[in-house]
Design a protein around this motif. Structure first.
Motif, PDB file in Angstrom:
ATOM      1  N   ALA A  72       0.826  -1.209   0.000  1.00 52.74           N
ATOM      2  CA  ALA A  72       0.000   0.000   0.000  1.00 52.74           C
ATOM      3  C   ALA A  72       0.859   1.257   0.000  1.00 52.74           C
ATOM      4  N   LEU A  73       2.048   1.199   0.620  1.00 50.57           N
ATOM      5  CA  LEU A  73       2.931   2.369   0.583  1.00 50.57           C
ATOM      6  C   LEU A  73       3.361   2.677  -0.846  1.00 50.57           C
ATOM      7  N   ALA A  74       3.495   1.635  -1.672  1.00 52.99           N
ATOM      8  CA  ALA A  74       3.804   1.872  -3.085  1.00 52.99           C
ATOM      9  C   ALA A  74       2.691   2.676  -3.740  1.00 52.99           C
ATOM     10  N   GLY A  75       1.461   2.537  -3.220  1.00 54.81           N
ATOM     11  CA  GLY A  75       0.358   3.333  -3.737  1.00 54.81           C
ATOM     12  C   GLY A  75       0.581   4.824  -3.568  1.00 54.81           C
ATOM     13  N   VAL A  76       1.329   5.211  -2.522  1.00 58.32           N
ATOM     14  CA  VAL A  76       1.641   6.636  -2.327  1.00 58.32           C
ATOM     15  C   VAL A  76       2.505   7.141  -3.481  1.00 58.32           C
ATOM     16  N   LEU A  77       3.500   6.345  -3.883  1.00 55.64           N
ATOM     17  CA  LEU A  77       4.351   6.765  -5.002  1.00 55.64           C
ATOM     18  C   LEU A  77       3.576   6.760  -6.313  1.00 55.64           C
ATOM     19  N   LEU A  78       2.705   5.765  -6.522  1.00 57.19           N
ATOM     20  CA  LEU A  78       1.860   5.779  -7.712  1.00 57.19           C
ATOM     21  C   LEU A  78       1.004   7.046  -7.745  1.00 57.19           C
ATOM     22  N   GLY A  79       0.417   7.379  -6.591  1.00 54.58           N
ATOM     23  CA  GLY A  79      -0.469   8.541  -6.523  1.00 54.58           C
ATOM     24  C   GLY A  79       0.260   9.854  -6.719  1.00 54.58           C
ATOM     25  N   THR A  80       1.473   9.984  -6.154  1.00 56.37           N
ATOM     26  CA  THR A  80       2.205  11.231  -6.339  1.00 56.37           C
ATOM     27  C   THR A  80       2.654  11.384  -7.791  1.00 56.37           C
ATOM     28  N   ALA A  81       3.004  10.281  -8.435  1.00 58.24           N
ATOM     29  CA  ALA A  81       3.369  10.360  -9.853  1.00 58.24           C
ATOM     30  C   ALA A  81       2.177  10.818 -10.685  1.00 58.24           C
ATOM     31  N   ARG A  82       1.002  10.274 -10.395  1.00 60.75           N
ATOM     32  CA  ARG A  82      -0.196  10.716 -11.109  1.00 60.75           C
ATOM     33  C   ARG A  82      -0.514  12.181 -10.804  1.00 60.75           C
ATOM     34  N   ALA A  83      -0.323  12.578  -9.535  1.00 66.81           N
ATOM     35  CA  ALA A  83      -0.587  13.974  -9.161  1.00 66.81           C
ATOM     36  C   ALA A  83       0.347  14.921  -9.900  1.00 66.81           C
ATOM     37  N   LEU A 128       1.733  14.415 -12.842  1.00 69.24           N
ATOM     38  CA  LEU A 128       1.284  14.479 -14.238  1.00 69.24           C
ATOM     39  C   LEU A 128      -0.011  15.281 -14.359  1.00 69.24           C
ATOM     40  N   ASP A 129      -0.895  15.152 -13.352  1.00 71.61           N
ATOM     41  CA  ASP A 129      -2.112  15.981 -13.338  1.00 71.61           C
ATOM     42  C   ASP A 129      -1.746  17.461 -13.302  1.00 71.61           C
ATOM     43  N   ALA A 130      -0.824  17.827 -12.418  1.00 71.27           N
ATOM     44  CA  ALA A 130      -0.429  19.229 -12.284  1.00 71.27           C
ATOM     45  C   ALA A 130       0.186  19.746 -13.582  1.00 71.27           C
ATOM     46  N   HIS A 131       0.980  18.906 -14.228  1.00 78.30           N
ATOM     47  CA  HIS A 131       1.590  19.294 -15.500  1.00 78.30           C
ATOM     48  C   HIS A 131       0.513  19.570 -16.545  1.00 78.30           C
ATOM     49  N   ALA A 132      -0.482  18.683 -16.608  1.00 73.44           N
ATOM     50  CA  ALA A 132      -1.559  18.860 -17.592  1.00 73.44           C
ATOM     51  C   ALA A 132      -2.397  20.091 -17.282  1.00 73.44           C
ATOM     52  N   GLU A 133      -2.653  20.345 -15.986  1.00 73.56           N
ATOM     53  CA  GLU A 133      -3.484  21.485 -15.597  1.00 73.56           C
ATOM     54  C   GLU A 133      -2.823  22.817 -15.921  1.00 73.56           C
ATOM     55  N   HIS A 134      -1.499  22.802 -16.038  1.00 77.56           N
ATOM     56  CA  HIS A 134      -0.780  24.034 -16.363  1.00 77.56           C
ATOM     57  C   HIS A 134      -0.418  24.075 -17.845  1.00 77.56           C
ATOM     58  N   GLY A 135      -1.234  23.424 -18.647  1.00 80.87           N
ATOM     59  CA  GLY A 135      -1.075  23.510 -20.092  1.00 80.87           C
ATOM     60  C   GLY A 135       0.037  22.668 -20.663  1.00 80.87           C
ATOM     61  N   GLY A 136       0.556  21.731 -19.867  1.00 80.66           N
ATOM     62  CA  GLY A 136       1.600  20.852 -20.379  1.00 80.66           C
ATOM     63  C   GLY A 136       2.890  21.578 -20.703  1.00 80.66           C
ATOM     64  N   ARG A 137       3.206  22.649 -19.963  1.00 79.50           N
ATOM     65  CA  ARG A 137       4.451  23.367 -20.213  1.00 79.50           C
ATOM     66  C   ARG A 137       5.646  22.461 -19.962  1.00 79.50           C
TER      67      ARG A 137
END
Length: 396
Positions: A257-268, A270-279
């Motif tokens: 389940a701790l690996a889920g934290v790293l999966l989630g932060t990686a997705r977060a 990428l989410d932040a990158h997309a929300e800022h127009g993929g700069r």
């Protein structure tokens, strides 16, 4: 001078509030619904250096601490795959919330195998929040007719302890009076400990993983269990639930389940990158997304193999493989977060930049020994070599 704290655990839901049993999909849906609210609360968690009470209540009210708890004890009776994916979803909003849920929600796995009286003490409450201390620092305990005489001890890195009712702690204790000490786990009331305000860190600040001390105390016999009793290869002295998670070795799956934290932060990230127009033209977002998906798929495949294994707890090769793959998944996800951070420009250095907190949290999480490929890669190679060179079994 060291500062101590005696923060009271977060209030549990009312005693007349039942804990409904969730399905796998219901648990994932509940976690997804919390992501925006946890994201809003993440800066406050950083400031407090522990989860806000409101965030803990959200997890409690969604019944996400009871995923592994068997139906008969008031939980959802789900598996490590659900725990992994729920933690991933929560960590998209707040890595600290995901980490605390993973730890407090995972410890119930061990409590469900303790003597009946201990189970009743923990699971009769409307909320079950049990912190984990892998090993207390201090002299070995002594056995007595009533239980274990535990000398004064100190624990470190006790995630979520501010919000726990109990602490499951590893100690060295004889199995019988006069015997040689061996690893045991003991269940300690959180109120009998004194916290130390030493959690000043770069990342995962909201986990509140601070140190604590315990006075010398007697741990009743029903709150004591040999560590070996938690391995499915050994008989359980107090009975073992029959669902899939209890056929697995916690030594292999406990950090999934701790690996889920790293999966989630990686997705977060990428989410932040997309929300800022993929700069960041140098960032190959599709390839990074595929890396996260592959890491998740690898862990789910390992868990499925362990659940179907014909060997109690999994064969040495299966156990070694999932430990390697937990480390591999964490390492790859850390690389994804770092790639996004490096492509985010100078503005990423500000505390107000979400990607900065995500970057700090991911790198702090990846410092956990579970994600050290240098440690967990060689045992898998050795187990694989042993399986390949083992002589074939004799035909009947």
């Amino acid at each position: 001078m060291t500062t101590t704290t005696t923060t009271a655990p977060t209030s549990s839901p009312p005693a007349d509030a039942p804990r409904p049993s969730l399905t796998h999909e219901e648990a994932l849906s509940a976690a997804r619904a919390l992501v925006p609210r946890l994201r809003d609360q993440a800066p406050e968690a950083d400031r407090l250096r522990t989860l806000p009470d409101a965030a803990v209540r959200l997890l409690d009210e969604a019944h996400l601490f009871d995923l592994l708890t068997p139906h008969g004890l008031g939980g959802s009776g789900l598996g490590f795959d659900t725990a992994l994916l729920v933690t991933e979803e929560l960590s998209r909003g707040c890595a600290s919330a995901g980490w605390v849920r993973a730890v407090l929600g995972g410890t119930t796995w061990a409590v469900a195998q303790m003597p009946v009286r201990a189970r009743q003490e923990v699971f009769a409450a409307p909320s079950t929040r049990v912190a984990l201390q892998l090993r207390l620092d201090g002299p070995p305990a002594e056995r007595a007719a009533e239980g274990c005489l535990l000398p004064a001890q100190r624990g470190r890195f006790c995630s979520g302890v501010d919000h726990a009712e109990w602490i499951l702690a590893g100690v060295s204790a004889p199995a019988v009076p006069g015997g040689e000490p061996e690893p045991h786990v003991v269940l300690l009331p959180r109120r009998r400990t004194e916290g130390i305000d030493d959690w000043h860190t770069g990342g995962l600040r909201g986990t509140g993983s601070r140190s604590f001390t315990t006075p010398a105390l007697l741990v009743p016999e029903h709150r004591v269990l040999p560590l070996s009793a938690l391995d499915p290869v050994n008989p359980s002295p107090h009975g073992r639930p029959e669902t899939a998670p209890y056929r697995m070795a916690f030594a292999a799956t406990g950090t999934t389940a701790l690996a889920g934290v790293l999966l989630g932060t990686a997705r977060a990230a990428l989410d932040a990158h997309a929300e800022h127009g993929g700069r960041g033209s140098a960032l190959d977002a599709p390839a990074l997304t595929a890396a996260v998906d592959a890491a998740r798929a690898l862990l789910l495949a390992d868990l499925a193999a362990l659940a179907a294994s014909g060997t109690p707890g999994g064969s040495p090769r299966e156990r070694a493989r999932i430990r390697r793959d937990i480390a591999y998944a964490g390492t790859r996800c850390r690389e994804v977060v770092n790639a996004v951070y490096e492509a985010s420009g100078a503005g990423a250095i500000y505390d107000t930049a979400p990607v900065q907190r995500i970057w700090r949290d991911a790198n702090a999480a990846a410092q956990h020994p579970a994600f050290d490929l240098r440690r967990w890669g060689p045992p898998h190679a050795e187990a694989l070599s042993a399986a390949v060179t083992a002589p074939p079994e004799a035909s009947p």
